[in-house]
Design a protein around this motif. Structure first.
Motif, PDB file in Angstrom:
ATOM      1  N   MET A 263    -110.001 -14.175 -74.201  1.00 27.20           N
ATOM      2  CA  MET A 263    -108.566 -13.915 -74.107  1.00 27.20           C
ATOM      3  C   MET A 263    -108.302 -12.462 -74.472  1.00 27.20           C
ATOM      4  SD  MET A 263    -106.725 -17.313 -75.744  1.00 27.20           S
ATOM      5  CE  MET A 263    -105.618 -16.271 -76.589  1.00 27.20           C
ATOM      6  N   LYS A 264    -107.435 -11.806 -73.694  1.00 28.09           N
ATOM      7  CA  LYS A 264    -107.030 -10.444 -74.014  1.00 28.09           C
ATOM      8  C   LYS A 264    -105.841 -10.517 -74.960  1.00 28.09           C
ATOM      9  CE  LYS A 264    -107.711  -7.250 -71.061  1.00 28.09           C
ATOM     10  NZ  LYS A 264    -107.573  -6.273 -70.028  1.00 28.09           N
ATOM     11  N   CYS A 265    -105.977  -9.863 -76.123  1.00 28.81           N
ATOM     12  CA  CYS A 265    -104.966  -9.973 -77.171  1.00 28.81           C
ATOM     13  C   CYS A 265    -104.490  -8.597 -77.623  1.00 28.81           C
ATOM     14  CB  CYS A 265    -105.545 -10.679 -78.398  1.00 28.81           C
ATOM     15  SG  CYS A 265    -106.255 -12.281 -78.053  1.00 28.81           S
ATOM     16  N   ILE A 266    -103.229  -8.526 -77.992  1.00 22.09           N
ATOM     17  CA  ILE A 266    -102.670  -7.361 -78.664  1.00 22.09           C
ATOM     18  C   ILE A 266    -102.241  -7.828 -80.045  1.00 22.09           C
ATOM     19  CG2 ILE A 266    -100.711  -5.781 -78.778  1.00 22.09           C
ATOM     20  CD1 ILE A 266    -100.762  -5.602 -75.769  1.00 22.09           C
TER      21      ILE A 266
ATOM     22  N   ASN B  19     -93.127  -3.103 -73.598  1.00 22.35           N
ATOM     23  CA  ASN B  19     -94.384  -2.535 -73.089  1.00 22.35           C
ATOM     24  C   ASN B  19     -95.500  -3.574 -73.064  1.00 22.35           C
ATOM     25  OD1 ASN B  19     -93.414   0.050 -72.602  1.00 22.35           O
ATOM     26  ND2 ASN B  19     -94.009   0.800 -74.623  1.00 22.35           N
ATOM     27  N   PHE B  20     -95.474  -4.503 -74.017  1.00 20.94           N
ATOM     28  CA  PHE B  20     -96.499  -5.541 -74.045  1.00 20.94           C
ATOM     29  C   PHE B  20     -96.460  -6.386 -72.778  1.00 20.94           C
ATOM     30  CE2 PHE B  20     -96.091  -5.618 -78.933  1.00 20.94           C
ATOM     31  CZ  PHE B  20     -96.952  -4.554 -79.038  1.00 20.94           C
ATOM     32  N   PHE B  21     -95.277  -6.607 -72.237  1.00 16.47           N
ATOM     33  CA  PHE B  21     -95.148  -7.420 -71.027  1.00 16.47           C
ATOM     34  C   PHE B  21     -95.676  -6.694 -69.793  1.00 16.47           C
ATOM     35  CE2 PHE B  21     -91.900  -9.300 -73.821  1.00 16.47           C
ATOM     36  CZ  PHE B  21     -92.403 -10.597 -73.861  1.00 16.47           C
ATOM     37  N   ASN B  22     -95.810  -5.364 -69.879  1.00 16.47           N
ATOM     38  CA  ASN B  22     -96.365  -4.584 -68.778  1.00 16.47           C
ATOM     39  C   ASN B  22     -97.892  -4.523 -68.835  1.00 16.47           C
ATOM     40  OD1 ASN B  22     -93.800  -3.984 -67.765  1.00 16.47           O
ATOM     41  ND2 ASN B  22     -93.601  -2.254 -69.155  1.00 16.47           N
ATOM     42  N   ILE B  23     -98.458  -4.995 -69.933  1.00 18.75           N
ATOM     43  CA  ILE B  23     -99.913  -5.024 -70.099  1.00 18.75           C
ATOM     44  C   ILE B  23    -100.342  -6.485 -69.932  1.00 18.75           C
ATOM     45  CG2 ILE B  23    -101.822  -4.525 -71.668  1.00 18.75           C
ATOM     46  CD1 ILE B  23     -99.952  -2.588 -73.131  1.00 18.75           C
ATOM     47  N   ASN B  24    -101.353  -6.727 -69.142  1.00 23.74           N
ATOM     48  CA  ASN B  24    -101.777  -8.085 -68.830  1.00 23.74           C
ATOM     49  C   ASN B  24    -102.611  -8.667 -69.982  1.00 23.74           C
ATOM     50  OD1 ASN B  24    -102.247 -10.443 -67.473  1.00 23.74           O
ATOM     51  ND2 ASN B  24    -103.900  -9.608 -66.232  1.00 23.74           N
TER      52      ASN B  24
ATOM     53  N   LEU C 167    -102.095 -12.977 -75.281  1.00 15.87           N
ATOM     54  CA  LEU C 167    -101.537 -13.244 -76.599  1.00 15.87           C
ATOM     55  C   LEU C 167    -101.089 -11.942 -77.235  1.00 15.87           C
ATOM     56  CD1 LEU C 167    -101.174 -15.330 -78.950  1.00 15.87           C
ATOM     57  CD2 LEU C 167    -103.500 -14.729 -79.649  1.00 15.87           C
ATOM     58  N   VAL C 168     -99.902 -11.957 -77.861  1.00 20.07           N
ATOM     59  CA  VAL C 168     -99.398 -10.833 -78.645  1.00 20.07           C
ATOM     60  C   VAL C 168     -99.035 -11.375 -80.022  1.00 20.07           C
ATOM     61  CG1 VAL C 168     -97.591  -9.097 -78.903  1.00 20.07           C
ATOM     62  CG2 VAL C 168     -98.484  -9.627 -76.625  1.00 20.07           C
ATOM     63  N   ILE C 169     -99.580 -10.746 -81.063  1.00 18.71           N
ATOM     64  CA  ILE C 169     -99.287 -11.137 -82.440  1.00 18.71           C
ATOM     65  C   ILE C 169     -98.713  -9.917 -83.151  1.00 18.71           C
ATOM     66  CG2 ILE C 169    -100.247 -11.935 -84.637  1.00 18.71           C
ATOM     67  CD1 ILE C 169    -102.522 -13.239 -82.991  1.00 18.71           C
ATOM     68  N   ILE C 170     -97.534 -10.087 -83.754  1.00 21.62           N
ATOM     69  CA  ILE C 170     -96.911  -9.009 -84.521  1.00 21.62           C
ATOM     70  C   ILE C 170     -96.816  -9.479 -85.960  1.00 21.62           C
ATOM     71  CG2 ILE C 170     -94.864  -7.581 -84.841  1.00 21.62           C
ATOM     72  CD1 ILE C 170     -94.273  -7.993 -81.851  1.00 21.62           C
ATOM     73  N   LEU C 171     -97.420  -8.707 -86.883  1.00 25.05           N
ATOM     74  CA  LEU C 171     -97.362  -9.071 -88.284  1.00 25.05           C
ATOM     75  C   LEU C 171     -97.118  -7.841 -89.135  1.00 25.05           C
ATOM     76  CD1 LEU C 171    -100.870  -8.701 -88.833  1.00 25.05           C
ATOM     77  CD2 LEU C 171    -100.547 -10.935 -87.920  1.00 25.05           C
ATOM     78  N   GLY C 172     -96.626  -8.083 -90.308  1.00 32.22           N
ATOM     79  CA  GLY C 172     -96.345  -6.994 -91.222  1.00 32.22           C
ATOM     80  C   GLY C 172     -95.153  -7.311 -92.090  1.00 32.22           C
ATOM     81  N   ASP C 173     -94.574  -6.279 -92.634  1.00 31.15           N
ATOM     82  CA  ASP C 173     -93.448  -6.422 -93.538  1.00 31.15           C
ATOM     83  C   ASP C 173     -92.242  -5.742 -92.908  1.00 31.15           C
ATOM     84  OD1 ASP C 173     -91.669  -6.593 -95.617  1.00 31.15           O
ATOM     85  OD2 ASP C 173     -93.055  -5.804 -97.127  1.00 31.15           O
ATOM     86  N   PHE C 174     -91.297  -6.549 -92.396  1.00 28.89           N
ATOM     87  CA  PHE C 174     -90.099  -6.028 -91.743  1.00 28.89           C
ATOM     88  C   PHE C 174     -89.012  -5.686 -92.752  1.00 28.89           C
ATOM     89  CE2 PHE C 174     -92.232  -8.227 -88.396  1.00 28.89           C
ATOM     90  CZ  PHE C 174     -91.904  -7.547 -87.239  1.00 28.89           C
ATOM     91  N   ASN C 175     -89.100  -6.202 -93.971  1.00 28.99           N
ATOM     92  CA  ASN C 175     -88.043  -6.029 -94.963  1.00 28.99           C
ATOM     93  C   ASN C 175     -86.679  -6.276 -94.328  1.00 28.99           C
ATOM     94  OD1 ASN C 175     -89.292  -5.301 -97.555  1.00 28.99           O
ATOM     95  ND2 ASN C 175     -90.133  -3.592 -96.379  1.00 28.99           N
ATOM     96  N   ALA C 176     -86.573  -7.374 -93.628  1.00 28.87           N
ATOM     97  CA  ALA C 176     -85.379  -7.680 -92.835  1.00 28.87           C
ATOM     98  C   ALA C 176     -84.285  -8.286 -93.700  1.00 28.87           C
ATOM     99  CB  ALA C 176     -85.734  -8.643 -91.720  1.00 28.87           C
TER     100      ALA C 176
END
Length: 160
Positions: free
Chosen positions: A101-104, A132-137, A140-149
């Motif tokens: 699987m190609k993953c970002i 931009n992720f949707f323009n790359i084939n 799976l895309v996983i976004i993690l970190g601290d957003f301090n939202a």
């Protein structure tokens, strides 16, 4: 399949010893860290930051101050590609193939002390980056970190 760890605060170097223990027990391939609290006084090859069999890439807080920041440790034998597809400062993205699987995978940090304009800039760039992720084939895309939202700040973005 080795386990991954998504986010550990390491601004206290005692925690680096804990990280090394986790790596030795669980054989992590990739480790994402947030709030690294590193600045230019630590070079990338600083032996106090190196773990066994892993390469490190980091994005420190702008202004060269010890706060915020993200870091990714990747096992030496893994073939990954770092992508530069965002104007965000404390942000790292890797492109990796995992089990065919190609993953970002994205690691980011957002300071809770940002002004309204800085917060709007962050959201605009994050939205553009996700587009931009949707323009790359990729599978799976996983976004993690601290957003301090803060919910009141994020609700206007969610309604778009």
């Amino acid at each position: 399949m080795p386990l991954d760890i998504s986010s550990i605060s390491v601004h206290n170097f005692i925690k680096l010893h804990s990280l090394e223990a986790f790596i030795s027990v669980y054989k992590f391939d990739k480790i994402w860290l947030s709030e690294t609290f590193l600045d230019s006084s630590y070079s990338n090859d600083d032996h106090s930051l190196i773990t066994n069999n892993h390469n490190m890439t980091r994005a420190d807080h702008p202004g060269d101050v010890k706060r915020g920041g993200v870091c990714i440790y990747v096992k030496n034998d893994l073939h990954i590609k770092f992508l530069n597809i965002s104007q965000l400062k404390e942000y790292l993205t890797i492109d990796i193939e995992y089990d065919s699987m190609k993953c970002i995978i994205v690691a980011l940090y957002r300071s809770p002390s940002q002004s309204s304009d800085e917060f709007d800039f962050f959201l605009s760039n994050l939205e553009r980056t996700i587009d931009n992720f949707f323009n790359i084939n990729h599978n799976l895309v996983i976004i993690l970190g601290d957003f301090n939202a803060k919910l009141s700040s994020w609700s206007s973005w969610n309604s778009k």
